[in-house]
Design a protein around this motif. Structure first.
Motif, PDB file in Angstrom:
ATOM      1  N   ASP A   1      -5.037  61.920   0.235  1.00  0.00           N
ATOM      2  CA  ASP A   1      -4.105  62.973  -0.173  1.00  0.00           C
ATOM      3  C   ASP A   1      -2.993  62.443  -1.069  1.00  0.00           C
ATOM      4  N   ALA A   2      -2.643  61.167  -0.906  1.00  0.00           N
ATOM      5  CA  ALA A   2      -1.543  60.594  -1.684  1.00  0.00           C
ATOM      6  C   ALA A   2      -1.989  60.151  -3.073  1.00  0.00           C
ATOM      7  N   THR A   3      -3.187  59.571  -3.173  1.00  0.00           N
ATOM      8  CA  THR A   3      -3.643  58.999  -4.444  1.00  0.00           C
ATOM      9  C   THR A   3      -4.729  59.819  -5.120  1.00  0.00           C
ATOM     10  N   ASP A   4      -5.321  60.771  -4.412  1.00  0.00           N
ATOM     11  CA  ASP A   4      -6.440  61.594  -4.874  1.00  0.00           C
ATOM     12  C   ASP A   4      -7.725  60.775  -5.048  1.00  0.00           C
ATOM     13  N   GLU A   5      -7.734  59.557  -4.526  1.00  0.00           N
ATOM     14  CA  GLU A   5      -8.933  58.709  -4.589  1.00  0.00           C
ATOM     15  C   GLU A   5     -10.022  59.288  -3.688  1.00  0.00           C
ATOM     16  N   ILE A   6     -11.253  59.294  -4.179  1.00  0.00           N
ATOM     17  CA  ILE A   6     -12.380  59.745  -3.360  1.00  0.00           C
ATOM     18  C   ILE A   6     -12.695  58.666  -2.327  1.00  0.00           C
ATOM     19  N   ILE A   7     -12.657  59.029  -1.049  1.00  0.00           N
ATOM     20  CA  ILE A   7     -12.946  58.054   0.004  1.00  0.00           C
ATOM     21  C   ILE A   7     -14.275  58.358   0.708  1.00  0.00           C
ATOM     22  N   TYR A   8     -14.875  59.502   0.381  1.00  0.00           N
ATOM     23  CA  TYR A   8     -16.246  59.782   0.804  1.00  0.00           C
ATOM     24  C   TYR A   8     -16.843  60.739  -0.209  1.00  0.00           C
TER      25      TYR A   8
END
Length: 301
Positions: free
Chosen positions: A48-55
């Protein structure tokens, strides 16, 4: 230290998606539908903080052979409805479902988010921990939601009585074990289904040592498990998977001197073991949860 939260987003560009608006993440479907979206591989999880896809939603755990695209996202609804309702009815069902056991499904969803994050990082022991926690959480709910749909009071009473046949209250996973055995007696597909762990792709030494540990430690407690060395697989009936999971957890996380436990150093630690077990267990969990979702949504129809 500020802990980042995980948010669910669309896997596909919203402009390219063709489906009922009710299942779109932006329209905030019930938690039970969000869980289905994640398990079907049609949603992303992001930091939520970086918008990085984690899955990245790269697996459909509900139906491994079903690669759902943006053009046919409505196939998600086929998992939970025998016949797709009209849009107005879907909206009505989801609206009612959103208030049924909402706290329970919110808890399951929260655990699932971190399970998938761990899976994506290939932290398999941690992923197994979340899998176990989810199974404990659904163990009491499964029988209660199932019998709430029974039209025959006598059969519902008989089933609940069989769960509480001892003088002391059963543990959550004992309840799940008894429920799955009862469900298998009512459902031929479930009764005949098995969970298969393939050994053929493993290194020979690891496979040999794992089979030895399972035969010595797990098989005495899970007597329905079949170790088929000739065909390179370990098979568990669907109805006994909950019992198998509890047994593996007890024999790996415990190390009491008076109890025979899995020799983790012998098999290279817990990661190789759970790398084999976890992805296959998630297919089983998804199968059970989809049936679970059908019962719950039928209450909202």
């Amino acid at each position: 230290m500020i802990l980042s939260k995980i948010k669910i987003t669309e896997k596909f560009d919203p402009q390219d998606i063709s489906c009922s608006p009710s299942i779109l993440i932006e329209n905030d479907p019930p938690e039970i539908i969000k869980i289905i979206r994640i398990l079907s591989g049609t949603a992303h999880l992001r930091n939520d903080a970086t918008d990085e896809i984690i899955y990245g939603g790269d697996r459909n755990f509900i139906n491994p052979g079903d690669d759902i695209s943006s053009a046919d996202m409505d196939r998600v609804l086929e998992y939970i409805f025998e016949v797709k309702p009209e849009e107005a009815e879907i909206s009505s069902i989801f609206r009612k479902a959103s208030i049924l056991n909402r706290g329970f499904y919110r808890d399951i969803l929260s655990e699932l988010l971190y399970l998938m994050k761990s899976l994506n990082k290939e932290n398999y022991t941690e992923t197994f921990l979340y899998t176990y926690r989810i199974l404990e959480r659904i163990s009491a709910a499964c029988p209660l939601i199932y019998v709430s749909g029974e039209r025959d009071f006598r059969s519902a009473y008989s089933f609940l009585s069989s769960i509480y046949d001892d003088k002391k209250s059963p543990s959550e996973l004992v309840m799940l074990k008894k429920f799955l055995q009862h469900y298998a007696s009512q459902n031929d597909n479930f009764s005949q289904a098995t969970l298969d762990f393939e050994l053929s792709g493993l290194e020979n030494e690891f496979a040999t040592d794992l089979v030895s540990e399972f035969r010595t430690i797990i098989l005495p407690e899970v007597s329905t498990m079949v170790i088929d060395e000739a065909n390179g697989k370990i098979t568990i009936p669907f109805k006994d998977v909950g019992h198998f999971v509890a047994t593996v957890r007890n024999r790996t996380f415990h190390n009491q001197g008076l109890q025979a436990n899995i020799n983790l150093p012998r098999i290279g630690g817990s990661e190789p073991l759970f790398a084999l077990l976890v992805p296959v267990l998630l297919y089983w969990f998804s199968y059970v949860f989809v049936d679970f979702a059908k019962w719950q949504l039928s209450k909202a129809s």
